[in-house]
Scaffold this motif. Structure first.
Motif, PDB file in Angstrom:
ATOM      1  N   LEU A  65       0.797  -1.315  -0.076  1.00 61.70           N
ATOM      2  CA  LEU A  65      -0.019  -0.059   0.005  1.00 61.70           C
ATOM      3  C   LEU A  65       0.940   1.468   0.003  1.00 61.70           C
ATOM      4  CD1 LEU A  65      -2.674   1.618   0.374  1.00 61.70           C
ATOM      5  CD2 LEU A  65      -2.581   1.192   2.679  1.00 61.70           C
ATOM      6  N   GLY A  66       1.830   1.329   0.817  1.00 63.64           N
ATOM      7  CA  GLY A  66       2.806   2.441   1.202  1.00 63.64           C
ATOM      8  C   GLY A  66       3.674   2.519  -0.230  1.00 63.64           C
ATOM      9  N   LEU A  67       4.106   1.649  -0.946  1.00 62.31           N
ATOM     10  CA  LEU A  67       4.842   1.559  -1.968  1.00 62.31           C
ATOM     11  C   LEU A  67       3.944   2.025  -3.475  1.00 62.31           C
ATOM     12  CD1 LEU A  67       7.508   0.946  -3.465  1.00 62.31           C
ATOM     13  CD2 LEU A  67       6.702  -1.190  -3.878  1.00 62.31           C
ATOM     14  N   ILE A  68       2.727   1.568  -3.349  1.00 59.62           N
ATOM     15  CA  ILE A  68       1.803   2.210  -4.769  1.00 59.62           C
ATOM     16  C   ILE A  68       1.480   3.421  -4.395  1.00 59.62           C
ATOM     17  CG2 ILE A  68      -0.616   1.870  -5.528  1.00 59.62           C
ATOM     18  CD1 ILE A  68      -0.595  -1.099  -5.050  1.00 59.62           C
ATOM     19  N   GLU A  69       1.099   3.884  -3.077  1.00 56.05           N
ATOM     20  CA  GLU A  69       0.572   5.262  -2.699  1.00 56.05           C
ATOM     21  C   GLU A  69       1.995   6.316  -3.073  1.00 56.05           C
ATOM     22  OE1 GLU A  69      -2.433   6.755  -2.098  1.00 56.05           O
ATOM     23  OE2 GLU A  69      -3.163   4.721  -2.643  1.00 56.05           O
ATOM     24  N   GLY A  70       3.194   5.730  -2.579  1.00 58.34           N
ATOM     25  CA  GLY A  70       4.252   6.658  -2.658  1.00 58.34           C
ATOM     26  C   GLY A  70       4.784   6.810  -3.987  1.00 58.34           C
ATOM     27  N   THR A  71       4.766   5.793  -4.846  1.00 57.62           N
ATOM     28  CA  THR A  71       5.131   5.555  -6.348  1.00 57.62           C
ATOM     29  C   THR A  71       4.005   6.640  -6.984  1.00 57.62           C
ATOM     30  OG1 THR A  71       5.999   3.613  -6.110  1.00 57.62           O
ATOM     31  CG2 THR A  71       5.445   4.480  -8.494  1.00 57.62           C
ATOM     32  N   ALA A  72       2.787   6.334  -6.750  1.00 58.08           N
ATOM     33  CA  ALA A  72       1.861   7.194  -7.539  1.00 58.08           C
ATOM     34  C   ALA A  72       1.836   8.614  -7.285  1.00 58.08           C
ATOM     35  CB  ALA A  72       0.425   6.578  -7.256  1.00 58.08           C
ATOM     36  N   GLU A  73       2.063   9.108  -5.980  1.00 55.93           N
ATOM     37  CA  GLU A  73       2.173  10.443  -5.594  1.00 55.93           C
ATOM     38  C   GLU A  73       3.326  11.015  -6.368  1.00 55.93           C
ATOM     39  OE1 GLU A  73      -0.033  12.348  -4.337  1.00 55.93           O
ATOM     40  OE2 GLU A  73      -1.610  10.818  -3.745  1.00 55.93           O
ATOM     41  N   ALA A  74       4.674  10.314  -6.021  1.00 54.56           N
ATOM     42  CA  ALA A  74       5.961  10.864  -6.644  1.00 54.56           C
ATOM     43  C   ALA A  74       5.771  11.044  -8.062  1.00 54.56           C
ATOM     44  CB  ALA A  74       6.929   9.887  -6.463  1.00 54.56           C
ATOM     45  N   LEU A  75       5.351  10.117  -8.725  1.00 55.29           N
ATOM     46  CA  LEU A  75       5.069  10.467 -10.206  1.00 55.29           C
ATOM     47  C   LEU A  75       4.089  11.527 -10.695  1.00 55.29           C
ATOM     48  CD1 LEU A  75       5.896   9.366 -12.997  1.00 55.29           C
ATOM     49  CD2 LEU A  75       3.780   7.945 -12.826  1.00 55.29           C
ATOM     50  N   SER A  76       3.082  11.505  -9.966  1.00 53.79           N
ATOM     51  CA  SER A  76       2.246  12.694 -10.066  1.00 53.79           C
ATOM     52  C   SER A  76       2.779  14.129  -9.915  1.00 53.79           C
ATOM     53  CB  SER A  76       1.034  12.647  -8.931  1.00 53.79           C
ATOM     54  OG  SER A  76       0.086  13.710  -9.033  1.00 53.79           O
ATOM     55  N   TYR A  77       3.406  14.082  -8.760  1.00 53.88           N
ATOM     56  CA  TYR A  77       4.079  15.527  -8.328  1.00 53.88           C
ATOM     57  C   TYR A  77       5.039  15.804  -9.326  1.00 53.88           C
ATOM     58  CZ  TYR A  77       1.653  16.092  -4.190  1.00 53.88           C
ATOM     59  OH  TYR A  77       0.647  16.632  -3.233  1.00 53.88           O
ATOM     60  N   ALA A  78       5.940  14.874  -9.824  1.00 48.86           N
ATOM     61  CA  ALA A  78       7.242  15.059 -10.666  1.00 48.86           C
ATOM     62  C   ALA A  78       6.612  15.694 -12.027  1.00 48.86           C
ATOM     63  CB  ALA A  78       8.062  13.819 -11.056  1.00 48.86           C
ATOM     64  N   LEU A  79       5.633  14.966 -12.522  1.00 48.20           N
ATOM     65  CA  LEU A  79       4.883  15.409 -13.798  1.00 48.20           C
ATOM     66  C   LEU A  79       4.221  16.744 -13.812  1.00 48.20           C
ATOM     67  CD1 LEU A  79       3.709  11.869 -15.130  1.00 48.20           C
ATOM     68  CD2 LEU A  79       5.827  13.020 -15.943  1.00 48.20           C
TER      69      LEU A  79
END
Length: 396
Positions: free
Chosen positions: A54-68
């Motif tokens: 759960l943490g990995l999915i949320e972290g990856t999704a949020e990081a990609l979102s913010y980076a883009l």
């Protein structure tokens, strides 16, 4: 006389733009929070899932979102067009969210979640720039507060609809995911027909790296460091819902816990924006960080339904302050031509930190319990509070 009439028309158009963007977010968040209020429970019920995943999915999704968001911000400054980016972003998110209904494994959730966050990434920086360009500087805090309030009003109604449909109509979680398509579609129609472009002509002189260098001059870089440190410990809402689930709250009532988060968020957004305009945005940021610190300390208490609900309310209050004020703060540090770029850089820093935060909090929670995860967040938020207070004193 004619000039005054034109100014009134322009002001009226700007006010309509603020409200139109607010209602786009209202219906989008109604759709999103019908889904996200149930997503942690849904994910943890899939074969092979865990809190660390759960943490990995949320972290990856949020990081990609913010980076883009950085990319969309840069290009909206380059072409001086905000609305096309906003439209594409909302359309992508609203199209993919219902597809959680066909997920059978954590990887399926990961793909849909990341795609949804890409849509959010494409729209967010240009939308914030468009919103800031629709009002005068003196009204910017209130405008962002109004936008946040409408956004969160939808976020309250969405989870309530989800719980009501499950309790009264015997909908399953997958049924709720499909239902989310309706308010998402309404949002797209409002955006398409009622939101007006505000940015000026494109500029061939705009250069990506020159824009970054210019934006990072002065105090903006110090602000980003402080925000980055805080964000390294600032987990997302999924762990608030996980805390409620571990406290024994039934899964059909979890959306109501999320609704409590959003009620607190909505109640404080406009007051936070107005207060920030009066006493200084950085000072109100310190208040938001203190509320988050208090929230993480509450997780150290024994997990009961009442404590879990209090954690949710406190977390919502923190989000209402920080999400409103941080976004209104960015234009104070850069010129108008670099606002999209500045928002992009800000979101890139925050997103990278959120990836670390959610991954670390999820792993600590899985293997050492909620107390270890809470202690990690308490430490980093305390450091950020001290740093922001010193930053405020330096500016005075």
């Amino acid at each position: 006389m004619e000039k005054k009439v034109d100014e009134k028309k322009a002001e009226g158009s700007s006010v309509r733009n603020v409200f139109a963007l607010g209602f786009v977010s209202f219906f989008t968040d109604m759709s999103s929070e019908m889904v996200f209020s149930l997503l942690p429970t849904f994910l943890l019920g899939l074969p092979g899932s865990s809190r660390a995943i759960l943490g990995l999915i949320e972290g990856t999704a949020e990081a990609l979102s913010y980076a883009l968001r950085a990319v969309s911000g840069f290009f909206s400054d380059k072409f001086r067009k905000r609305k096309p980016f906003v439209l594409v972003g909302y359309a992508l998110s609203n199209a993919v969210k219902p597809l959680f209904a066909v997920a059978r494994a954590p990887f399926d959730v990961f793909v849909v979640r990341v795609t949804d966050r890409v849509g959010k990434a494409v729209r967010t920086s240009p939308r914030d720039a468009l919103l800031s360009e629709s009002v005068s500087e003196k009204r910017r805090g209130a405008a962002f507060g109004l936008h946040r309030t409408l956004d969160q009003a939808g976020a309250i109604i969405g989870p309530v609809i989800a719980s009501a449909a499950m309790i009264l109509l015997s909908f399953t979680i997958r049924d709720i995911f499909w239902l989310s398509l309706i308010p998402g579609t309404i949002a797209l129609f409002i955006l398409l027909f009622l939101v007006k472009e505000q940015a000026g002509k494109s500029t061939s002189e705009f250069k990506l790296f020159a824009g970054i260098k210019s934006a990072l001059k002065g105090n903006f870089s110090w602000l980003l460091i402080i925000v980055g440190v805080f964000s390294l410990g600032a987990f997302n809402f999924s762990f608030v819902l996980l805390n409620a689930q571990e406290a024994g709250i039934a899964y059909s009532l979890i959306p109501l816990v999320y609704a409590a988060v959003n009620v607190a968020h909505t109640a404080i957004a406009i007051p936070a924006g107005v207060l920030a305009d009066r006493v200084g945005k950085e000072k109100v940021m310190v208040l938001g960080y203190l509320i988050f610190l208090s929230t993480t300390l509450l997780i150290l208490f024994p997990a009961t339904g009442y404590v879990a609900l209090l954690v949710a309310v406190m977390y919502g209050a923190y989000m209402g302050v920080v999400e409103t004020v941080q976004r209104a703060l960015i234009p104070d540090y850069v010129g108008e031509s670099l606002r999209g770029t500045a928002y992009g850089i800000y979101y890139l820093v925050v997103g990278s930190a959120f990836f670390v935060s959610n991954a670390v909090v999820g792993t600590l929670w899985e293997y050492f319990g909620s107390s270890a995860a809470s202690a990690y967040s308490v430490t980093l938020s305390a450091v950020a509070i001290v740093a922001m207070m010193l930053f405020v004193r330096k500016k005075m």
